[in-house]
Design an enzyme around this catalytic site. Structure first.
Site, PDB file in Angstrom:
ATOM      1  N   HIS A 183      93.789   5.225  14.931  1.00  0.00           N
ATOM      2  CA  HIS A 183      93.509   6.764  14.623  1.00  0.00           C
ATOM      3  C   HIS A 183      94.614   7.573  13.932  1.00  0.00           C
ATOM      4  CE1 HIS A 183      96.156   8.864  17.850  1.00  0.00           C
ATOM      5  NE2 HIS A 183      96.183   7.685  18.196  1.00  0.00           N
ATOM      6  N   GLN A 212     103.665   4.882  12.821  1.00  0.00           N
ATOM      7  CA  GLN A 212     103.648   5.974  11.882  1.00  0.00           C
ATOM      8  C   GLN A 212     103.666   5.656  10.610  1.00  0.00           C
ATOM      9  OE1 GLN A 212     102.650   9.195  12.471  1.00  0.00           O
ATOM     10  NE2 GLN A 212     102.513   9.296  14.584  1.00  0.00           N
ATOM     11  N   SER A 220      98.007   1.508  15.104  1.00  0.00           N
ATOM     12  CA  SER A 220      97.008   2.229  16.062  1.00  0.00           C
ATOM     13  C   SER A 220      96.201   2.991  14.907  1.00  0.00           C
ATOM     14  CB  SER A 220      97.758   3.610  16.487  1.00  0.00           C
ATOM     15  OG  SER A 220      96.651   4.327  17.148  1.00  0.00           O
ATOM     16  N   ASN A 261     107.741   9.590  14.525  1.00  0.00           N
ATOM     17  CA  ASN A 261     106.522  10.508  14.616  1.00  0.00           C
ATOM     18  C   ASN A 261     106.971  12.022  14.528  1.00  0.00           C
ATOM     19  OD1 ASN A 261     107.423   9.204  17.046  1.00  0.00           O
ATOM     20  ND2 ASN A 261     106.293  10.798  18.120  1.00  0.00           N
ATOM     21  N   THR A 285      85.804  -7.672  26.274  1.00  0.00           N
ATOM     22  CA  THR A 285      84.954  -7.523  25.144  1.00  0.00           C
ATOM     23  C   THR A 285      85.548  -6.566  24.076  1.00  0.00           C
ATOM     24  OG1 THR A 285      82.944  -8.220  26.713  1.00  0.00           O
ATOM     25  CG2 THR A 285      82.561  -7.076  24.345  1.00  0.00           C
ATOM     26  N   GLY A 326      98.233   2.143  19.894  1.00  0.00           N
ATOM     27  CA  GLY A 326      99.763   1.810  19.641  1.00  0.00           C
ATOM     28  C   GLY A 326     100.459   1.929  21.244  1.00  0.00           C
ATOM     29  N   CYS A 353     104.885  19.798  27.560  1.00  0.00           N
ATOM     30  CA  CYS A 353     104.910  20.665  28.439  1.00  0.00           C
ATOM     31  C   CYS A 353     104.605  20.024  29.652  1.00  0.00           C
ATOM     32  CB  CYS A 353     103.863  21.730  28.114  1.00  0.00           C
ATOM     33  SG  CYS A 353     103.785  23.174  29.202  1.00  0.00           S
TER      34      CYS A 353
HETATM   35  C1  LIG Z   1     105.566   6.149  16.704  1.00  0.00           C
HETATM   36  C2  LIG Z   1     104.183   6.006  17.816  1.00  0.00           C
HETATM   37  N1  LIG Z   1     103.945   4.890  18.639  1.00  0.00           N
HETATM   38  C3  LIG Z   1     102.926   4.770  19.412  1.00  0.00           C
HETATM   39  C4  LIG Z   1     102.012   5.814  19.417  1.00  0.00           C
HETATM   40  C5  LIG Z   1     100.849   5.782  20.342  1.00  0.00           C
HETATM   41  O1  LIG Z   1      99.710   5.344  19.901  1.00  0.00           O
HETATM   42  P1  LIG Z   1      98.077   5.376  20.537  1.00  0.00           P
HETATM   43  O2  LIG Z   1      98.034   6.933  20.295  1.00  0.00           O
HETATM   44  O3  LIG Z   1      97.142   4.773  19.766  1.00  0.00           O
HETATM   45  O4  LIG Z   1      98.286   4.939  21.728  1.00  0.00           O
HETATM   46  C6  LIG Z   1     102.101   7.045  18.740  1.00  0.00           C
HETATM   47  C7  LIG Z   1     101.184   7.978  18.770  1.00  0.00           C
HETATM   48  O5  LIG Z   1     101.642   9.030  18.553  1.00  0.00           O
HETATM   49  C8  LIG Z   1     103.297   7.183  17.778  1.00  0.00           C
HETATM   50  O6  LIG Z   1     103.443   8.038  17.038  1.00  0.00           O
END
Ligand SMILES: Cc1ncc(COP(=O)(O)O)c(C=O)c1O
Length: 381
Positions: A201, A179, A199, A151, A237, A71, A325
């Site tokens: 993950h 999200q 994204s 998020n 790649t 992302g 932090c």
């Molecule tokens: C709203 C939003 N955008 C972008 C990202 C970034 O994604 P990535 O962890 O794949 O770089 C996050 C990750 O927390 C997210 O919550």
């Protein structure tokens, strides 16, 4: 000790079916998709199939789907790509105040190059007013960025309205859908956006793989140059195993989404009701209605969110705060600050983000261990 993971907005576990589908590409199907021999062609077929699956999931043309590292890279590519391609047409961005740092920091970074950014405020629920976005657009504006769902608090933005207004002004719109994907319907065609980031993950797939959807015909400079990968838009790649995982993750998310939405909402509401019944001095952050079904952000009076995170961690429960932090100091969440919450409420905020594997019994366990943690922390003050 029993563990309950309630930090799915940070990352999700890889679904076993996703992992299974990836394994051959970490084994004997190791080919380079750019090679013309059979080993390479096997990888190419897998890559193309995954692209079709991701495209179907987000309602896009497969030719508009560019695989990259996640992302953050997708947001960087959208912003820097347009800044480089169009710098002679203007140097202005319009973004919402609750964007992910990969949008805000990238715009900020480009200030050194003469770009300006107008940050559009949000209301106390984290919602942007489309008219405010439109009012911020000037003849110099190269891009508008409004994220689909936040998020930290889960507030869902009125993207269709923003898109219509941006289109009227002829300015492209980037929607960070990282999200929202998998938690609610996301169809880039219906939304009317020009670019959208995803994204893997956050979708029960592996880390290090993402997508930028780029509407056909939109001019954008590549961030990473070199070979002709990804339709000449992103050299390197491809992460074949990760991309195969992304395809399967999207298929599973589409199959399970309706049931997921219903179940998450029930569990999240059970959690919120339980917290409000058992603990005094607690308020909900974010939009009560237009909100991701899995996300609950609350502020506890007279405690630090960080201390709640640590207290719950000692009980095996993983949650988070929006604060970061930096050099030993806790930096307050820019999202909660933008919502105009007072300092105590910002500092006392905790995010619970639910996910697929969570059960009623997990929620009840959290409701058992949380009140003593809060009581202990308040007792200290
Ligand atoms: C709203 C939003 N955008 C972008 C990202 C970034 O994604 P990535 O962890 O794949 O770089 C996050 C990750 O927390 C997210 O919550």
């Amino acid at each position: 000790m029993r563990t309950v993971y309630l930090d799915h907005n940070a990352t999700t576990p890889v679904d076993p079916a996703v992992r299974e589908a990836m394994l051959p590409y970490l084994g004997d199907r190791f080919g380079n998709p750019s090679s013309i021999h059979a080993v390479g062609r096997t990888a190419r077929v897998a890559l193309d199939e995954a692209r079709d699956e991701v495209a179907a999931f987000i309602g896009a043309d497969p030719l508009s789907v560019i695989f990259l590292s996640g992302g953050s890279e997708a947001n960087n590519m959208a912003i820097r790509g347009i800044a480089t391609a169009k710098r002679d047409h203007g140097r202005h961005f319009v973004v919402s105040a609750v964007e992910h740092s990969s949008v805000l920091e990238t715009c900020h970074d480009l200030e050194a190059d003469g770009f300006r950014t107008t940050v559009v405020p949000v209301d106390e629920t984290g919602m942007v007013e489309p008219k405010d976005v439109a009012a911020a657009i000037t003849d110099e504006t190269l891009l508008v960025a409004v994220l689909h769902a936040n998020n930290e608090v889960g507030t869902i933005q009125p993207i269709e309205e923003v898109a219509a207004l941006a289109r009227e002004r002829g300015v492209p719109l980037l929607v960070d859908a990282v999200q929202a994907a998998g938690k609610m319907p996301v169809d880039v065609g219906a939304l009317g956006c020009d670019m959208a980031s995803f994204s893997c993950h956050k979708l029960y797939g592996p880390k290090g793989v993402g997508v930028l959807h780029i509407r056909q015909g939109l001019e954008l400079k590549s961030l990473i140059t070199g070979g002709s990968h990804e339709m000449r838009r992103r050299a390197g790649t491809e992460n074949v195993a990760g991309i195969v995982g992304f395809g399967v993750a999207c298929r599973l998310a589409a199959e399970r989404r309706e049931e997921y939405e219903k179940r998450m909402q029930q569990l999240r509401d059970r959690l919120w009701k339980g917290i409000a019944e058992r603990i005094s001095g607690v308020v909900l952050n974010g939009n009560p209605v237009s909100r991701l079904p899995n996300t609950l952000n609350v502020s506890f009076e007279a405690v630090e969110g960080e201390s709640v995170v640590i207290g719950l961690d000692l009980e095996g429960v993983a949650v988070s705060t929006g604060s970061a932090c930096a050099s030993g100091k806790v930096k307050p969440s820019h999202v909660l600050v933008a919502m105009g919450l007072d300092e105590a409420r910002v500092r006392g905020s905790v995010r619970f983000s639910l996910g697929r594997g969570i059960t009623e019994s997990d929620i009840d366990h959290v409701l058992e261990v949380l009140p003593p943690v809060i009581k202990r922390l308040r007792g200290r003050g």
